[in-house]
Design a protein around this motif. Structure first.
Motif, PDB file in Angstrom:
ATOM      1  N   GLN A 246      41.532  26.683 -74.513  1.00 10.87           N
ATOM      2  CA  GLN A 246      42.422  27.645 -73.905  1.00 10.87           C
ATOM      3  C   GLN A 246      42.533  29.030 -74.621  1.00 10.87           C
ATOM      4  O   GLN A 246      43.087  29.821 -73.792  1.00 10.87           O
ATOM      5  CB  GLN A 246      44.286  27.102 -73.609  1.00 10.87           C
ATOM      6  N   THR A 247      42.089  28.582 -76.136  1.00 15.20           N
ATOM      7  CA  THR A 247      41.573  29.910 -76.162  1.00 15.20           C
ATOM      8  C   THR A 247      40.535  30.835 -76.335  1.00 15.20           C
ATOM      9  O   THR A 247      40.374  30.862 -77.472  1.00 15.20           O
ATOM     10  CB  THR A 247      42.490  29.772 -78.268  1.00 15.20           C
ATOM     11  N   ARG A 248      39.686  30.272 -75.657  1.00 19.69           N
ATOM     12  CA  ARG A 248      38.222  30.875 -76.079  1.00 19.69           C
ATOM     13  C   ARG A 248      37.624  32.187 -75.715  1.00 19.69           C
ATOM     14  O   ARG A 248      36.706  32.601 -75.949  1.00 19.69           O
ATOM     15  CB  ARG A 248      37.036  29.836 -75.105  1.00 19.69           C
ATOM     16  N   MET A 249      38.710  32.523 -74.855  1.00 20.26           N
ATOM     17  CA  MET A 249      39.103  34.610 -74.929  1.00 20.26           C
ATOM     18  C   MET A 249      39.342  34.635 -75.794  1.00 20.26           C
ATOM     19  O   MET A 249      39.868  36.272 -75.771  1.00 20.26           O
ATOM     20  CB  MET A 249      38.574  35.000 -73.844  1.00 20.26           C
ATOM     21  N   LEU A 250      39.869  34.493 -76.723  1.00 25.63           N
ATOM     22  CA  LEU A 250      40.822  35.065 -78.257  1.00 25.63           C
ATOM     23  C   LEU A 250      39.529  34.543 -79.702  1.00 25.63           C
ATOM     24  O   LEU A 250      39.941  35.661 -80.882  1.00 25.63           O
ATOM     25  CB  LEU A 250      41.626  34.179 -78.567  1.00 25.63           C
ATOM     26  N   GLY A 251      38.556  34.668 -79.829  1.00 25.77           N
ATOM     27  CA  GLY A 251      38.137  33.827 -80.802  1.00 25.77           C
ATOM     28  C   GLY A 251      38.639  32.818 -81.724  1.00 25.77           C
ATOM     29  O   GLY A 251      38.573  32.878 -82.369  1.00 25.77           O
ATOM     30  N   TYR A 252      39.909  32.178 -81.246  1.00 26.02           N
ATOM     31  CA  TYR A 252      39.715  31.733 -82.827  1.00 26.02           C
ATOM     32  C   TYR A 252      38.721  30.257 -82.718  1.00 26.02           C
ATOM     33  O   TYR A 252      37.653  29.535 -81.921  1.00 26.02           O
ATOM     34  CB  TYR A 252      41.260  30.478 -81.336  1.00 26.02           C
ATOM     35  N   THR A 253      39.782  30.097 -83.932  1.00 26.31           N
ATOM     36  CA  THR A 253      38.805  28.738 -84.955  1.00 26.31           C
ATOM     37  C   THR A 253      39.871  27.398 -84.970  1.00 26.31           C
ATOM     38  O   THR A 253      41.462  28.023 -84.663  1.00 26.31           O
ATOM     39  CB  THR A 253      38.308  29.091 -85.818  1.00 26.31           C
ATOM     40  N   PRO A 254      39.042  26.385 -85.246  1.00 29.08           N
ATOM     41  CA  PRO A 254      40.213  25.438 -85.222  1.00 29.08           C
ATOM     42  C   PRO A 254      41.112  25.836 -86.203  1.00 29.08           C
ATOM     43  O   PRO A 254      42.721  25.311 -86.077  1.00 29.08           O
ATOM     44  CB  PRO A 254      39.618  24.480 -86.507  1.00 29.08           C
ATOM     45  N   PHE A 255      41.418  26.371 -87.827  1.00 29.39           N
ATOM     46  CA  PHE A 255      42.106  27.312 -88.585  1.00 29.39           C
ATOM     47  C   PHE A 255      43.158  28.081 -87.607  1.00 29.39           C
ATOM     48  O   PHE A 255      44.284  27.065 -88.017  1.00 29.39           O
ATOM     49  CB  PHE A 255      41.768  27.697 -89.207  1.00 29.39           C
TER      50      PHE A 255
ATOM     51  N   GLY B 190      43.538  38.235 -76.755  1.00 33.28           N
ATOM     52  CA  GLY B 190      44.377  39.034 -77.933  1.00 33.28           C
ATOM     53  C   GLY B 190      43.262  39.513 -79.068  1.00 33.28           C
ATOM     54  O   GLY B 190      42.116  38.728 -78.514  1.00 33.28           O
ATOM     55  N   TRP B 191      43.763  39.450 -80.109  1.00 32.70           N
ATOM     56  CA  TRP B 191      42.502  40.554 -81.080  1.00 32.70           C
ATOM     57  C   TRP B 191      42.127  41.187 -80.968  1.00 32.70           C
ATOM     58  O   TRP B 191      41.189  41.950 -81.669  1.00 32.70           O
ATOM     59  CB  TRP B 191      42.207  39.200 -81.648  1.00 32.70           C
ATOM     60  N   GLY B 192      41.709  41.922 -79.315  1.00 31.00           N
ATOM     61  CA  GLY B 192      40.828  43.242 -79.218  1.00 31.00           C
ATOM     62  C   GLY B 192      39.424  41.648 -79.248  1.00 31.00           C
ATOM     63  O   GLY B 192      38.096  42.810 -78.702  1.00 31.00           O
ATOM     64  N   TYR B 193      39.130  40.512 -78.984  1.00 34.02           N
ATOM     65  CA  TYR B 193      38.232  40.364 -79.068  1.00 34.02           C
ATOM     66  C   TYR B 193      37.785  40.033 -77.492  1.00 34.02           C
ATOM     67  O   TYR B 193      36.004  39.966 -77.373  1.00 34.02           O
ATOM     68  CB  TYR B 193      37.987  38.212 -79.314  1.00 34.02           C
TER      69      TYR B 193
END
Length: 400
Positions: free
Chosen positions: A32-41, A180-183
């Motif tokens: 779900q967060t693949r275009m946010l640059g999310y990590t497990p953290f 988000g985050w400009g990623y």
């Protein structure tokens, strides 16, 4: 002995932020967060946001952000944490807590959609399909009059290959994917940066979907305007100016009484929120609004969720008033030291009132943090210069 600080009163009460039956459940997955640059953290860290702003509503939070020591520090800063808190260590535990809250009649709210198909629409405060529609950048014209939008073209990512570079633009991911985050934004100021951006978006394959190619209009200031949407009304909470290290690369937020969002920008934010309210949206939202030198206003992004600046905006007025400040500057940094040392190092700035923590994470309780504890909040000062000095001081305290 240090005198206890007066309690902090948010600019909007919890009753105006979310309905009484709303429960904060933000633990999602990397799909779900693949275009946010999310990590497990990030998946667990995000659950520690909005601390002290939800009244007695329920919240599902990772243990790393809600230890006794952390709750004591947040309370010491003047924030009252009275929520029905459900702590978890694994994603499975988080979802079981959510199941229990749903069984009790709660509706879940989150900044980014939960695991696909895990909860029926009626279990969400805002149905995922509506959330995706409202946050889709290519549909911003549904909510904003054309005169407030930069010139833009919309199409499949693969069409970028045949599109020549003609002028500076921003290329943004469209569709209903959480961003988000400009990623998922690229600033293209010349042929080389344009080619690089095209390669990045087309390299995503099926994940890219639609893209928005937006003229890089020149604005002097850009704010994130925070609103709360209830079933019957819209409430404006304030705005934080966005600070950028480079175009589309935000590194912080500033609230300065001397430079507020213009009244016309406030009216614009309220009009966007009203259109969304009629479609069924409820809760916090924020809209990126820029002002050009001639006074023209532009809306860049729809953010139908709370934003990183939301706690700062809601708490700024009261936090600034109690120490006689006029400026607040966001703060977010990590420390390699045990959280007990981190707590001792920040208690002075907290007690002096010039630092308000809004999220603290003990890295020892979160393996994905890789030993780093996080300190997030905002600094109070008389000027931007003093705020930056305090920012440098707090960074040194945490890292030394």
């Amino acid at each position: 002995m240090t005198m206890a600080l007066p309690p902090l009163r948010p600019g909007l009460s919890p009753d105006l932020l979310y309905p009484a039956d709303a429960a904060y459940m933000a633990r999602t997955d990397l799909e779900q967060t693949r275009m946010l640059g999310y990590t497990p953290f990030n998946l667990d860290a995000v659950t520690s946001l909005l601390m002290g702003l939800l009244g007695m509503r329920a919240a599902v939070r990772h243990v790393s952000g809600a230890t006794d020591q952390i709750l004591t520090l947040i309370s010491r800063a003047g924030l009252e944490v009275a929520e029905d808190m459900r702590l978890y260590e694994s994603s499975e535990q988080a979802e079981r807590h959510a199941d229990d809250l749903v069984a009790k009649g709660c509706r879940l709210f989150w900044p980014y959609p939960l695991r696909d198909g895990r909860f029926p629409d009626e279990n969400h405060l805002v149905p995922p399909a509506l959330w995706r529609r409202l946050n889709a950048k290519e549909r911003l014209s549904d909510l904003v009059d054309a005169r407030f939008l930069p010139p833009r073209d919309i199409g499949p990512a693969e069409d970028l290959v045949a599109r020549p570079f003609a002028r500076p633009v921003f290329i943004k991911a469209g569709g209903g994917i959480a961003t988000g985050w400009g990623y998922a934004v690229r600033h293209c100021h010349d042929e080389a940066t344009y080619t690089e951006a095209v390669q990045w978006f087309t390299g995503l394959g099926d994940k890219a979907g639609l893209v928005v190619v937006e003229d890089a209009v020149n604005v002097e200031h850009c704010w994130c305007a925070t609103v709360a949407v209830t079933e019957s009304d819209i409430h404006y909470a304030g705005a934080a100016e966005q600070l950028f290290s480079a175009p589309a690369r935000q590194f912080g937020s500033l609230v300065d009484a001397a430079n507020p969002l213009p009244e016309a920008g406030v009216a614009l934010a309220l009009s966007i929120a009203e259109r969304a309210r009629r479609l069924g949206f409820l809760g916090l939202a924020g809209f990126d609004i820029g002002a050009a030198a001639d006074g023209s206003l532009y809306v860049f992004d729809p953010n139908f969720r709370f934003n990183s600046s939301t706690p700062q905006v809601l708490l700024h007025d009261d936090a600034a008033r109690r120490v006689g400040a006029s400026v607040s500057l966001s703060f977010n940094d990590g420390s390699p030291h045990p959280f007990g040392e981190v707590a001792r190092s920040i208690v002075g700035p907290i007690d002096d009132g010039w630092f308000v923590p809004t999220r603290l994470i003990d890295g020892a309780h979160l393996p994905a943090a890789e030993g780093l504890s996080r300190v997030t909040g905002f600094l109070l000062a008389d000027s931007m210069t003093q705020a930056q000095e305090r920012q440098s001081l707090l960074t040194r305290i945490l890292r030394d």
